[in-house]
Scaffold this active site. Sequence first.
Site, PDB file in Angstrom:
ATOM      1  N   GLU A 275       7.455 -17.765  10.354  1.00  0.00           N
ATOM      2  CA  GLU A 275       6.188 -17.188   9.877  1.00  0.00           C
ATOM      3  C   GLU A 275       5.090 -17.350  10.924  1.00  0.00           C
ATOM      4  O   GLU A 275       4.237 -16.466  11.078  1.00  0.00           O
ATOM      5  CB  GLU A 275       5.779 -17.859   8.564  1.00  0.00           C
ATOM      6  CG  GLU A 275       6.695 -17.560   7.400  1.00  0.00           C
ATOM      7  CD  GLU A 275       6.799 -16.078   7.104  1.00  0.00           C
ATOM      8  OE1 GLU A 275       5.735 -15.428   6.932  1.00  0.00           O
ATOM      9  OE2 GLU A 275       7.924 -15.556   7.056  1.00  0.00           O
ATOM     10  N   TRP A 278       5.565 -14.619  13.406  1.00  0.00           N
ATOM     11  CA  TRP A 278       4.980 -13.355  12.934  1.00  0.00           C
ATOM     12  C   TRP A 278       3.515 -13.260  13.355  1.00  0.00           C
ATOM     13  O   TRP A 278       3.018 -12.186  13.721  1.00  0.00           O
ATOM     14  CB  TRP A 278       5.089 -13.248  11.418  1.00  0.00           C
ATOM     15  CG  TRP A 278       6.359 -12.662  10.887  1.00  0.00           C
ATOM     16  CD1 TRP A 278       7.361 -13.328  10.251  1.00  0.00           C
ATOM     17  CD2 TRP A 278       6.759 -11.276  10.923  1.00  0.00           C
ATOM     18  NE1 TRP A 278       8.366 -12.443   9.888  1.00  0.00           N
ATOM     19  CE2 TRP A 278       8.021 -11.193  10.287  1.00  0.00           C
ATOM     20  CE3 TRP A 278       6.174 -10.123  11.432  1.00  0.00           C
ATOM     21  CZ2 TRP A 278       8.697  -9.982  10.152  1.00  0.00           C
ATOM     22  CZ3 TRP A 278       6.849  -8.918  11.297  1.00  0.00           C
ATOM     23  CH2 TRP A 278       8.102  -8.853  10.669  1.00  0.00           C
ATOM     24  N   TRP A 306      -1.734  11.478   1.415  1.00  0.00           N
ATOM     25  CA  TRP A 306      -2.084  10.522   0.370  1.00  0.00           C
ATOM     26  C   TRP A 306      -2.871  11.190  -0.753  1.00  0.00           C
ATOM     27  O   TRP A 306      -3.712  12.055  -0.494  1.00  0.00           O
ATOM     28  CB  TRP A 306      -2.925   9.387   0.946  1.00  0.00           C
ATOM     29  CG  TRP A 306      -2.300   8.619   2.072  1.00  0.00           C
ATOM     30  CD1 TRP A 306      -2.661   8.643   3.390  1.00  0.00           C
ATOM     31  CD2 TRP A 306      -1.211   7.684   1.971  1.00  0.00           C
ATOM     32  NE1 TRP A 306      -1.872   7.795   4.118  1.00  0.00           N
ATOM     33  CE2 TRP A 306      -0.974   7.185   3.283  1.00  0.00           C
ATOM     34  CE3 TRP A 306      -0.421   7.225   0.921  1.00  0.00           C
ATOM     35  CZ2 TRP A 306       0.015   6.255   3.558  1.00  0.00           C
ATOM     36  CZ3 TRP A 306       0.565   6.290   1.189  1.00  0.00           C
ATOM     37  CH2 TRP A 306       0.778   5.815   2.489  1.00  0.00           C
ATOM     38  N   ASN A 341       1.909 -14.790  -0.393  1.00  0.00           N
ATOM     39  CA  ASN A 341       2.415 -13.783   0.539  1.00  0.00           C
ATOM     40  C   ASN A 341       3.378 -12.791  -0.117  1.00  0.00           C
ATOM     41  O   ASN A 341       3.335 -11.594   0.167  1.00  0.00           O
ATOM     42  CB  ASN A 341       3.107 -14.448   1.733  1.00  0.00           C
ATOM     43  CG  ASN A 341       3.436 -13.447   2.822  1.00  0.00           C
ATOM     44  OD1 ASN A 341       2.554 -12.783   3.340  1.00  0.00           O
ATOM     45  ND2 ASN A 341       4.715 -13.320   3.150  1.00  0.00           N
ATOM     46  N   TRP A 359      -2.889   3.202   2.976  1.00  0.00           N
ATOM     47  CA  TRP A 359      -2.817   1.765   3.208  1.00  0.00           C
ATOM     48  C   TRP A 359      -4.117   1.197   3.762  1.00  0.00           C
ATOM     49  O   TRP A 359      -4.433   0.020   3.564  1.00  0.00           O
ATOM     50  CB  TRP A 359      -1.655   1.434   4.154  1.00  0.00           C
ATOM     51  CG  TRP A 359      -1.716   2.087   5.500  1.00  0.00           C
ATOM     52  CD1 TRP A 359      -1.186   3.295   5.863  1.00  0.00           C
ATOM     53  CD2 TRP A 359      -2.361   1.590   6.682  1.00  0.00           C
ATOM     54  NE1 TRP A 359      -1.453   3.576   7.185  1.00  0.00           N
ATOM     55  CE2 TRP A 359      -2.178   2.538   7.708  1.00  0.00           C
ATOM     56  CE3 TRP A 359      -3.086   0.424   6.960  1.00  0.00           C
ATOM     57  CZ2 TRP A 359      -2.685   2.370   8.995  1.00  0.00           C
ATOM     58  CZ3 TRP A 359      -3.586   0.246   8.250  1.00  0.00           C
ATOM     59  CH2 TRP A 359      -3.378   1.223   9.242  1.00  0.00           C
ATOM     60  N   TRP A 382       0.028  -4.720   6.205  1.00  0.00           N
ATOM     61  CA  TRP A 382      -0.166  -3.472   5.468  1.00  0.00           C
ATOM     62  C   TRP A 382       0.694  -2.338   6.024  1.00  0.00           C
ATOM     63  O   TRP A 382       1.261  -1.541   5.278  1.00  0.00           O
ATOM     64  CB  TRP A 382      -1.646  -3.092   5.459  1.00  0.00           C
ATOM     65  CG  TRP A 382      -2.330  -3.716   4.291  1.00  0.00           C
ATOM     66  CD1 TRP A 382      -3.048  -4.879   4.269  1.00  0.00           C
ATOM     67  CD2 TRP A 382      -2.301  -3.246   2.951  1.00  0.00           C
ATOM     68  NE1 TRP A 382      -3.471  -5.160   3.001  1.00  0.00           N
ATOM     69  CE2 TRP A 382      -3.037  -4.177   2.164  1.00  0.00           C
ATOM     70  CE3 TRP A 382      -1.735  -2.142   2.324  1.00  0.00           C
ATOM     71  CZ2 TRP A 382      -3.206  -4.015   0.787  1.00  0.00           C
ATOM     72  CZ3 TRP A 382      -1.912  -1.978   0.957  1.00  0.00           C
ATOM     73  CH2 TRP A 382      -2.630  -2.905   0.204  1.00  0.00           C
TER      74      TRP A 382
END
Length: 476
Positions: A275, A278, A306, A341, A359, A382
């Site tokens: 993590e 990331w 969208w 998360n 998004w 996102w």
Amino acid sequence: MLIHWFRRDLRLHDNTAFAAAARDAGGAVVPVFILDDAILHGRWASPNRTAFLLACLAALAAELHAQGSRLIVRRGDPQTILPQLAHELGASGVYWNRDYTPYAIRRDAALKTTLRAAGLTAQSFKDVVIFEMDEVLSKEGRAYTVYTPYARTWRRLLEERGTAVQAAPTLAYSAEQQATLETQTTAIPTLTDLGMTSPITLPAAGEAAAQAQLQHFINERNGIADYAERRNLMGEAGTSRLSPHLRLGTLSVRQCIAAAQNTAAGAGRDTWIGELIWRDFYVQVLYHHPHVLSGAFKPIYNNLAWENDAALFAAWKAGQTGYPVVDAAMRQLAQEGWMHNRARMIVASFLTKDLLIDWRWGETHFMQHLLDGDPAANNGGWQWAAGTGTDAQPYFRIFNPASQGEKFDPEGAYVRRYVPELANVPNKFIHTPHTMAPADQIRADIQVGRDYPTPIVNHKTRREQALALYNAVREG
């Protein structure tokens, strides 16, 4: 004397630029923080995060005072304030730790030019990440855009190079320097002074609180040893809750790595380090591909049609979608300025794939509320959920919110905590209360449609619509 410009490094221990300034100035470091209105009231303005920042600054000021120093806080443009302050203090230069957003890169480059033109030293240092932008590269010398090979190379480099944690430096001032520091010290502004209010109760702030939280995660039951198994269980305290501290640097990422490496090897340790990788990965993605802050990593997905229904977006923000795990997560965000998360992935998938909302609407909402809101990590998360980011074929990843709840909140503890109107709903209905018979609703002391909304969209139908939306773009 040298100025250390605090930014995302609100700590004394293991602070690269601060330690270098103390070394080069013989301990005579002037600690400075600048409240930059371009950040405070800019695109990512967040009263919650600003409130936490002010609390961390107060803790830092107290730590510095205990060391015989003072924290100088100013508000305005760093490019104007820092050269002026250096002149007033008789400082020979400014040191700081690098940040990697497009705004920070432009600001820091301009500041170096200004300071050096005035005959002052200007030095920046790697501190926020383990590996900087061009340190983790493919065999062809290119920056990675996929996490798995990036992480593999990152781990190999860490093993080869290691990482060291520095002690807090010793500060020392002459009587004249001490007097000068005193004259420059002013009170830290309040949130009201900055024109903001925040409704949340803040977590403990500052370096000592961050260290205590790290040690709790490393040493306690349900901490790092069980992280791999428990991190996705939303109703349990199975995560580190360190992200707000990493965001503002009351804790360094090196301290996290060192603490993890001092534990027994296992899946929990490896997963948590993953993590942290990331975090570095998304920083370098933003650095090499700054267009992600305005559009899709894969530009083809800027053409997605969208629906962007404002009423559906309002229901999502308010935690009134009729999908309990989504609503619990959004209410947690509103109440705490933080979200589990796994819940972040669920609500992001729901916004983009069930509600068919851009998004970027969700990205902005998160940044307005999250204590740990970070442009790189938030954007990366996102885009991952929306299927517009760095994954190879993520567009068809669509979470079913009910089954996600059943899997990761099987007893409904998370839902009941944040959606109290569902407190008496039996476990078998806790993620689908709209399927309860009227008699079951009476026994659970709830009427769906009155006390809690029916689902605002049909997941199965919207899933098909989402796939059609993405395929229309992919097929051109």
